[in-house]
Scaffold this motif. Structure first.
Motif, mmCIF file in Angstrom:
data_model
loop_
_atom_site.group_PDB
_atom_site.id
_atom_site.type_symbol
_atom_site.label_atom_id
_atom_site.label_comp_id
_atom_site.label_asym_id
_atom_site.label_seq_id
_atom_site.Cartn_x
_atom_site.Cartn_y
_atom_site.Cartn_z
ATOM 1 N N ALA A 214 0.977 -0.762 0.429
ATOM 2 C CA ALA A 214 0.099 0.216 0.152
ATOM 3 C C ALA A 214 0.730 1.647 0.021
ATOM 4 O O ALA A 214 0.421 2.154 0.246
ATOM 5 N N PHE A 215 1.950 1.175 0.541
ATOM 6 C CA PHE A 215 3.067 2.184 0.012
ATOM 7 C C PHE A 215 3.803 2.078 -0.520
ATOM 8 O O PHE A 215 4.260 1.109 -1.456
ATOM 9 N N GLU A 216 4.567 3.382 -1.074
ATOM 10 C CA GLU A 216 6.171 3.515 -1.945
ATOM 11 C C GLU A 216 7.248 3.952 -1.285
ATOM 12 O O GLU A 216 7.028 4.492 -0.171
ATOM 13 N N ILE A 217 8.558 3.119 -1.102
ATOM 14 C CA ILE A 217 9.503 3.713 -0.610
ATOM 15 C C ILE A 217 10.935 3.706 -1.599
ATOM 16 O O ILE A 217 10.477 3.578 -2.638
ATOM 17 N N ALA A 218 11.687 5.014 -1.162
ATOM 18 C CA ALA A 218 13.534 5.468 -1.543
ATOM 19 C C ALA A 218 13.449 3.627 -2.179
ATOM 20 O O ALA A 218 14.120 2.845 -1.393
ATOM 21 N N ARG A 219 14.363 3.723 -3.304
ATOM 22 C CA ARG A 219 15.205 2.355 -4.030
ATOM 23 C C ARG A 219 16.094 3.067 -2.932
ATOM 24 O O ARG A 219 17.302 1.307 -2.840
ATOM 25 N N SER A 220 16.891 3.577 -3.030
ATOM 26 C CA SER A 220 17.997 3.819 -2.842
ATOM 27 C C SER A 220 18.099 5.028 -1.404
ATOM 28 O O SER A 220 16.993 6.088 -1.524
ATOM 29 N N GLU A 221 19.452 4.662 -0.121
ATOM 30 C CA GLU A 221 18.833 5.971 0.737
ATOM 31 C C GLU A 221 18.996 7.664 -0.148
ATOM 32 O O GLU A 221 20.034 7.790 -0.995
ATOM 33 N N ASP B 12 8.449 1.486 11.502
ATOM 34 C CA ASP B 12 9.440 0.607 11.465
ATOM 35 C C ASP B 12 8.793 -0.650 10.798
ATOM 36 O O ASP B 12 9.626 -1.510 10.408
ATOM 37 N N ALA B 13 7.514 -0.473 10.613
ATOM 38 C CA ALA B 13 6.761 -2.483 10.174
ATOM 39 C C ALA B 13 6.802 -1.872 8.538
ATOM 40 O O ALA B 13 6.677 -2.564 8.157
ATOM 41 N N GLU B 14 6.676 -0.975 7.999
ATOM 42 C CA GLU B 14 7.306 -0.694 6.849
ATOM 43 C C GLU B 14 7.749 -1.156 6.554
ATOM 44 O O GLU B 14 8.784 -1.922 5.076
ATOM 45 N N TRP B 15 9.587 -0.134 6.646
ATOM 46 C CA TRP B 15 10.854 -0.422 6.680
ATOM 47 C C TRP B 15 11.082 -1.733 6.617
ATOM 48 O O TRP B 15 11.449 -2.504 5.674
ATOM 49 N N ALA B 16 11.003 -2.806 8.534
ATOM 50 C CA ALA B 16 10.871 -3.816 7.459
ATOM 51 C C ALA B 16 10.282 -4.629 6.351
ATOM 52 O O ALA B 16 10.967 -6.278 6.052
ATOM 53 N N SER B 17 8.944 -4.390 6.835
ATOM 54 C CA SER B 17 8.696 -4.746 5.328
ATOM 55 C C SER B 17 9.236 -5.449 4.171
ATOM 56 O O SER B 17 9.243 -6.179 3.265
ATOM 57 N N ALA B 18 9.102 -4.116 3.817
ATOM 58 C CA ALA B 18 10.293 -3.681 2.134
ATOM 59 C C ALA B 18 11.831 -4.712 2.589
ATOM 60 O O ALA B 18 11.440 -4.548 1.095
ATOM 61 N N ALA B 19 12.482 -4.536 2.796
ATOM 62 C CA ALA B 19 13.663 -4.815 3.290
ATOM 63 C C ALA B 19 13.618 -6.420 3.326
ATOM 64 O O ALA B 19 14.700 -7.098 2.860
ATOM 65 N N VAL C 10 25.532 11.242 12.699
ATOM 66 C CA VAL C 10 27.122 11.020 12.752
ATOM 67 C C VAL C 10 27.360 10.490 11.510
ATOM 68 O O VAL C 10 26.540 10.428 11.005
ATOM 69 N N VAL C 11 28.789 9.673 11.754
ATOM 70 C CA VAL C 11 29.360 9.146 10.098
ATOM 71 C C VAL C 11 28.608 8.137 9.464
ATOM 72 O O VAL C 11 28.406 8.522 8.202
ATOM 73 N N TYR C 12 27.282 7.395 10.541
ATOM 74 C CA TYR C 12 26.840 5.867 9.856
ATOM 75 C C TYR C 12 25.303 6.290 9.729
ATOM 76 O O TYR C 12 25.280 5.119 9.225
ATOM 77 N N ILE C 13 24.624 6.558 10.132
ATOM 78 C CA ILE C 13 23.443 6.924 9.632
ATOM 79 C C ILE C 13 22.471 8.056 8.701
ATOM 80 O O ILE C 13 23.403 9.750 8.522
ATOM 81 N N GLY C 14 21.816 7.363 8.311
ATOM 82 C CA GLY C 14 21.372 8.249 7.290
ATOM 83 C C GLY C 14 20.002 8.313 6.646
ATOM 84 O O GLY C 14 19.148 7.598 8.074
ATOM 85 N N PHE C 15 19.718 8.164 5.826
ATOM 86 C CA PHE C 15 17.890 7.638 5.536
ATOM 87 C C PHE C 15 17.266 7.278 4.071
ATOM 88 O O PHE C 15 17.849 7.713 3.542
ATOM 89 N N ARG C 16 15.924 6.787 4.152
ATOM 90 C CA ARG C 16 15.078 6.602 2.834
ATOM 91 C C ARG C 16 14.178 7.575 3.599
ATOM 92 O O ARG C 16 13.743 7.759 4.340
ATOM 93 N N CYS C 17 12.679 8.121 1.891
ATOM 94 C CA CYS C 17 11.628 8.441 2.564
ATOM 95 C C CYS C 17 11.053 7.084 1.912
ATOM 96 O O CYS C 17 10.798 6.242 0.570
ATOM 97 N N ALA C 18 10.209 7.236 2.425
ATOM 98 C CA ALA C 18 8.989 6.571 1.801
ATOM 99 C C ALA C 18 7.315 7.460 1.353
ATOM 100 O O ALA C 18 7.878 8.656 1.982
ATOM 101 N N ARG C 19 6.299 7.085 0.654
ATOM 102 C CA ARG C 19 4.990 8.213 0.840
ATOM 103 C C ARG C 19 3.944 6.580 0.081
ATOM 104 O O ARG C 19 3.807 5.957 0.170
ATOM 105 N N GLY C 20 2.254 7.410 0.881
ATOM 106 C CA GLY C 20 1.496 6.634 0.478
ATOM 107 C C GLY C 20 1.056 6.142 2.044
ATOM 108 O O GLY C 20 1.573 5.996 3.083
ATOM 109 N N GLY C 21 0.285 4.606 2.090
ATOM 110 C CA GLY C 21 -0.209 4.236 2.925
ATOM 111 C C GLY C 21 -1.038 4.114 3.533
ATOM 112 O O GLY C 21 -1.731 5.352 3.491
#
Length: 256
Positions: free
Chosen positions: A33-40, A118-125, A245-256
């Protein structure tokens, strides 16, 4: 009275941000039901946001982000623009790091989305959801790692094979662990057609939902600083939301 140093974060959470999906140039992947960025989120994408919104990040205001060296250590000049200091000129497609949770959420809103839960990220991953995934992935199967059954192809310490060192972007910094980050989307896509959900940079997620201020927020996926244990679904990590910090980034989602 609210301390002046907390005002940028509070304003970022409270004020609407005009969306600029074209400028963000995000490649979206549908996952149910949602979309997530393919890359960071990359340095180039974050630069477009910072220039459009005149954002000066917390790491820039503090004089630099941090790295763990027998305790958290501020590194002068280490920011999203120069992740490993003024002497390192990064590629535009390296992951944007030294970004707080608040700044990541504000970027995603500007880009027409939000941070994934967190649930969306884990489902996609971990669960393959493409209608016809390429071999060896199987629709509907949940995998132990975002790269599938093996860590090969991820950017991590030790467990990801010699390719990780070959993919690492040269940075010249003297850091004890790990080869450093890879540029966006260098290996074949993994589960659900996504890149670098395991390793490379930890990724902020919106968890716990509704948390306020600088309360801890979860990060997912591990990073180049760690091995495969941190890439697994059951591994949960969190940092105060104002962490940069040097090793934390992110990616976005939308919808859902």
């Amino acid at each position: 009275m609210t301390p002046w140093c907390l005002l940028p974060a509070l304003l970022a959470a409270a004020l609407p941000v005009a969306a600029a999906p074209t400028a963000a140039a995000i490649d979206w992947q549908r996952v149910g039901a949602f979309e997530i960025a393919r890359s960071e989120t990359t340095i180039a994408q974050f630069r477009a946001f910072a220039q459009a919104t005149r954002t000066v990040t917390a790491a820039e205001q503090r004089g630099g982000g941090e790295v763990y060296e027998m305790g958290w250590t501020k590194k002068p000049g280490w920011t999203w623009q120069r992740p490993f200091g003024p002497g390192h000129v990064p590629a535009d497609d390296e992951p944007a790091v030294h970004v707080t949770w608040h700044e990541a959420q504000t970027f995603c809103r500007w880009a027409g989305g939000r941070l994934p839960t967190d649930a969306e990220w884990a489902s996609a991953a971990y669960t393959e959801q493409r209608a016809q995934p390429p071999a060896p992935f199987q629709r509907g199967r949940s995998y132990p790692l975002p790269t599938g059954d093996s860590a090969r192809g991820a950017q991590c310490l030790g467990d990801c094979g010699p390719e990780a060192a070959a993919r690492a972007a040269p940075h010249g910094a003297a850091l004890p662990p790990g080869p450093g980050p890879a540029r966006a989307a260098p290996p074949p896509p993994a589960v659900t057609g996504l890149f670098e959900m395991g390793g490379n940079a930890w990724e902020w997620v919106d968890d716990p939902v509704g948390a306020r201020g600088d309360a801890e927020r979860r990060t997912r996926g591990g990073s180049w600083w760690y091995g495969t244990a941190q890439m697994q679904a059951g591994h949960h990590q969190a940092k105060p939301a104002d962490t940069a910090v040097v090793y934390i980034g992110f990616r976005c989602a939308r919808g859902g």
